[in-house]
Design a protein around this motif. Structure first.
Motif, PDB file in Angstrom:
ATOM      1  N   PHE A  10       0.831  -1.206   0.000  1.00  0.00           N
ATOM      2  CA  PHE A  10       0.000   0.000   0.000  1.00  0.00           C
ATOM      3  C   PHE A  10       0.865   1.256   0.000  1.00  0.00           C
ATOM      4  N   LEU A  11       1.913   1.271   0.813  1.00  0.00           N
ATOM      5  CA  LEU A  11       2.821   2.417   0.837  1.00  0.00           C
ATOM      6  C   LEU A  11       3.519   2.594  -0.510  1.00  0.00           C
ATOM      7  N   LEU A  12       3.908   1.495  -1.124  1.00  0.00           N
ATOM      8  CA  LEU A  12       4.544   1.567  -2.435  1.00  0.00           C
ATOM      9  C   LEU A  12       3.575   2.075  -3.491  1.00  0.00           C
ATOM     10  N   ASP A  13       2.341   1.570  -3.472  1.00  0.00           N
ATOM     11  CA  ASP A  13       1.322   2.031  -4.418  1.00  0.00           C
ATOM     12  C   ASP A  13       1.056   3.526  -4.255  1.00  0.00           C
ATOM     13  N   SER A  14       0.922   3.961  -3.010  1.00  0.00           N
ATOM     14  CA  SER A  14       0.664   5.381  -2.751  1.00  0.00           C
ATOM     15  C   SER A  14       1.831   6.246  -3.190  1.00  0.00           C
ATOM     16  N   SER A  15       3.038   5.799  -2.901  1.00  0.00           N
ATOM     17  CA  SER A  15       4.204   6.602  -3.289  1.00  0.00           C
ATOM     18  C   SER A  15       4.363   6.647  -4.803  1.00  0.00           C
ATOM     19  N   ILE A  16       4.077   5.553  -5.491  1.00  0.00           N
ATOM     20  CA  ILE A  16       4.141   5.563  -6.956  1.00  0.00           C
ATOM     21  C   ILE A  16       3.119   6.539  -7.514  1.00  0.00           C
ATOM     22  N   PHE A  17       1.916   6.562  -6.936  1.00  0.00           N
ATOM     23  CA  PHE A  17       0.889   7.485  -7.403  1.00  0.00           C
ATOM     24  C   PHE A  17       1.334   8.934  -7.219  1.00  0.00           C
ATOM     25  N   PHE A  18       1.799   9.270  -6.018  1.00  0.00           N
ATOM     26  CA  PHE A  18       2.185  10.659  -5.762  1.00  0.00           C
ATOM     27  C   PHE A  18       3.439  11.055  -6.535  1.00  0.00           C
ATOM     28  N   LEU A  19       4.407  10.158  -6.649  1.00  0.00           N
ATOM     29  CA  LEU A  19       5.608  10.474  -7.420  1.00  0.00           C
ATOM     30  C   LEU A  19       5.288  10.661  -8.903  1.00  0.00           C
ATOM     31  N   SER A  20       4.377   9.845  -9.418  1.00  0.00           N
ATOM     32  CA  SER A  20       4.000  10.021 -10.826  1.00  0.00           C
ATOM     33  C   SER A  20       3.248  11.334 -11.018  1.00  0.00           C
ATOM     34  N   ALA A  21       2.388  11.688 -10.063  1.00  0.00           N
ATOM     35  CA  ALA A  21       1.660  12.959 -10.157  1.00  0.00           C
ATOM     36  C   ALA A  21       2.621  14.135 -10.102  1.00  0.00           C
ATOM     37  N   PHE A  22       3.583  14.099  -9.172  1.00  0.00           N
ATOM     38  CA  PHE A  22       4.562  15.186  -9.090  1.00  0.00           C
ATOM     39  C   PHE A  22       5.460  15.224 -10.325  1.00  0.00           C
ATOM     40  N   GLY A  23       5.843  14.057 -10.835  1.00  0.00           N
ATOM     41  CA  GLY A  23       6.686  14.004 -12.029  1.00  0.00           C
ATOM     42  C   GLY A  23       5.986  14.558 -13.261  1.00  0.00           C
ATOM     43  N   VAL A  24       4.748  14.179 -13.455  1.00  0.00           N
ATOM     44  CA  VAL A  24       3.979  14.687 -14.595  1.00  0.00           C
ATOM     45  C   VAL A  24       3.721  16.179 -14.429  1.00  0.00           C
ATOM     46  N   PHE A  25       3.439  16.617 -13.193  1.00  0.00           N
ATOM     47  CA  PHE A  25       3.227  18.038 -12.930  1.00  0.00           C
ATOM     48  C   PHE A  25       4.479  18.832 -13.273  1.00  0.00           C
ATOM     49  N   TYR A  26       5.643  18.324 -12.876  1.00  0.00           N
ATOM     50  CA  TYR A  26       6.899  18.999 -13.212  1.00  0.00           C
ATOM     51  C   TYR A  26       7.139  18.984 -14.716  1.00  0.00           C
ATOM     52  N   LEU A  27       6.849  17.875 -15.363  1.00  0.00           N
ATOM     53  CA  LEU A  27       7.035  17.767 -16.809  1.00  0.00           C
ATOM     54  C   LEU A  27       6.184  18.776 -17.563  1.00  0.00           C
ATOM     55  N   LEU A  28       4.963  18.986 -17.106  1.00  0.00           N
ATOM     56  CA  LEU A  28       4.054  19.896 -17.801  1.00  0.00           C
ATOM     57  C   LEU A  28       4.289  21.364 -17.453  1.00  0.00           C
ATOM     58  N   PHE A  29       4.598  21.649 -16.196  1.00  0.00           N
ATOM     59  CA  PHE A  29       4.688  23.036 -15.763  1.00  0.00           C
ATOM     60  C   PHE A  29       6.115  23.523 -15.526  1.00  0.00           C
ATOM     61  N   GLY A  30       7.043  22.634 -15.307  1.00  0.00           N
ATOM     62  CA  GLY A  30       8.410  23.041 -14.983  1.00  0.00           C
ATOM     63  C   GLY A  30       9.334  23.098 -16.174  1.00  0.00           C
ATOM     64  N   THR A  31       8.879  22.677 -17.320  1.00  0.00           N
ATOM     65  CA  THR A  31       9.720  22.697 -18.517  1.00  0.00           C
ATOM     66  C   THR A  31       9.057  23.548 -19.586  1.00  0.00           C
ATOM     67  N   THR A  32       9.748  23.693 -20.693  1.00  0.00           N
ATOM     68  CA  THR A  32       9.205  24.491 -21.794  1.00  0.00           C
ATOM     69  C   THR A  32       8.587  23.616 -22.881  1.00  0.00           C
ATOM     70  N   LEU A  33       8.206  22.403 -22.537  1.00  0.00           N
ATOM     71  CA  LEU A  33       7.565  21.521 -23.520  1.00  0.00           C
ATOM     72  C   LEU A  33       6.198  22.053 -23.938  1.00  0.00           C
ATOM     73  N   ILE A  34       5.507  22.686 -23.017  1.00  0.00           N
ATOM     74  CA  ILE A  34       4.178  23.242 -23.276  1.00  0.00           C
ATOM     75  C   ILE A  34       4.323  24.757 -23.358  1.00  0.00           C
ATOM     76  N   PRO A  35       3.773  25.386 -24.399  1.00  0.00           N
ATOM     77  CA  PRO A  35       3.859  26.860 -24.494  1.00  0.00           C
ATOM     78  C   PRO A  35       3.184  27.545 -23.301  1.00  0.00           C
ATOM     79  N   LYS A  36       3.628  28.763 -22.998  1.00  0.00           N
ATOM     80  CA  LYS A  36       3.150  29.510 -21.830  1.00  0.00           C
ATOM     81  C   LYS A  36       1.631  29.703 -21.778  1.00  0.00           C
ATOM     82  N   PRO A  37       0.938  30.035 -22.870  1.00  0.00           N
ATOM     83  CA  PRO A  37      -0.521  30.237 -22.743  1.00  0.00           C
ATOM     84  C   PRO A  37      -1.266  28.988 -22.270  1.00  0.00           C
ATOM     85  N   TYR A  38      -0.704  27.807 -22.530  1.00  0.00           N
ATOM     86  CA  TYR A  38      -1.371  26.565 -22.150  1.00  0.00           C
ATOM     87  C   TYR A  38      -0.938  26.065 -20.782  1.00  0.00           C
ATOM     88  N   GLN A  39       0.036  26.719 -20.158  1.00  0.00           N
ATOM     89  CA  GLN A  39       0.494  26.265 -18.852  1.00  0.00           C
ATOM     90  C   GLN A  39      -0.445  26.766 -17.750  1.00  0.00           C
TER      91      GLN A  39
END
Length: 173
Positions: A39-68
């Motif tokens: 359960f702890l592993l499942d929860s940590s994978i969920f939160f780490l994936s959410a934080f990783g995707v959040f960083y990928l979308l908002f912390g990089t320049t992959l997505i243009p500024k108007p869409y961020q």
């Protein structure tokens, strides 16, 4: 009565001495026996994936500024987090009955994006006290094509995968 005994012998939590287990089966067995750690592993994978995707979308320049803006990126965020977690559960957490098929993997994306598009387009996604993600129709009309296209793309890819898997299954039999 004899069927009950057969079910007990085929229990997924017990080691079968005559069968050589792969490392993946050993990990699955260990996670079945240690449910709190799993359960702890499942929860940590969920939160780490959410934080990783959040960083990928908002912390990089992959997505243009108007869409961020989370209102426009919510469908992409939701689908990527769901994809990462489905891959994790399909490989490490699925039972010994067999791995998830491609059809089983694509099925939830069909429902998630079909219903998600309708709710996000007309009603928005709200919490109890306030509306956290407004309806797409109330947002800037220049940018709403991106979330709509995201929902449609994931829906069509899932539909295509399901149709191809059904065609291959039909062709085999």
């Amino acid at each position: 009565m004899k069927q009950d005994n057969k079910k007990e012998k085929k229990s997924k939590k017990h080691y079968m001495p005559n069968r050589k287990m792969s490392w993946l089966d050993k990990v699955k067995l260990w996670l079945l026996q240690h449910s709190k750690i799993a359960f702890l592993l499942d929860s940590s994978i969920f939160f780490l994936s959410a934080f990783g995707v959040f960083y990928l979308l908002f912390g990089t320049t992959l997505i243009p500024k108007p869409y961020q803006n989370f209102n426009y990126l919510f469908p992409l965020f939701m689908n990527l987090v769901f994809l990462v977690n489905m891959l994790y559960h399909g490989v490490f957490r699925y039972t010994f009955d067999g791995m998830l098929t491609v059809h089983d993997f694509a099925d939830p994306f069909l429902y998630l994006n079909g219903v998600g598009l309708l709710f996000h387009l007309f009603f928005g996604i709200s919490s109890r006290n306030r509306k956290s993600i407004p309806s797409l129709l109330t947002l800037d009309h220049r940018y709403i094509w991106f979330p709509i296209l995201t929902y449609i793309t994931f829906f069509l890819v899932a539909t295509l995968i399901i149709l191809i898997s059904k065609y291959i299954k039909k062709k085999r039999s």
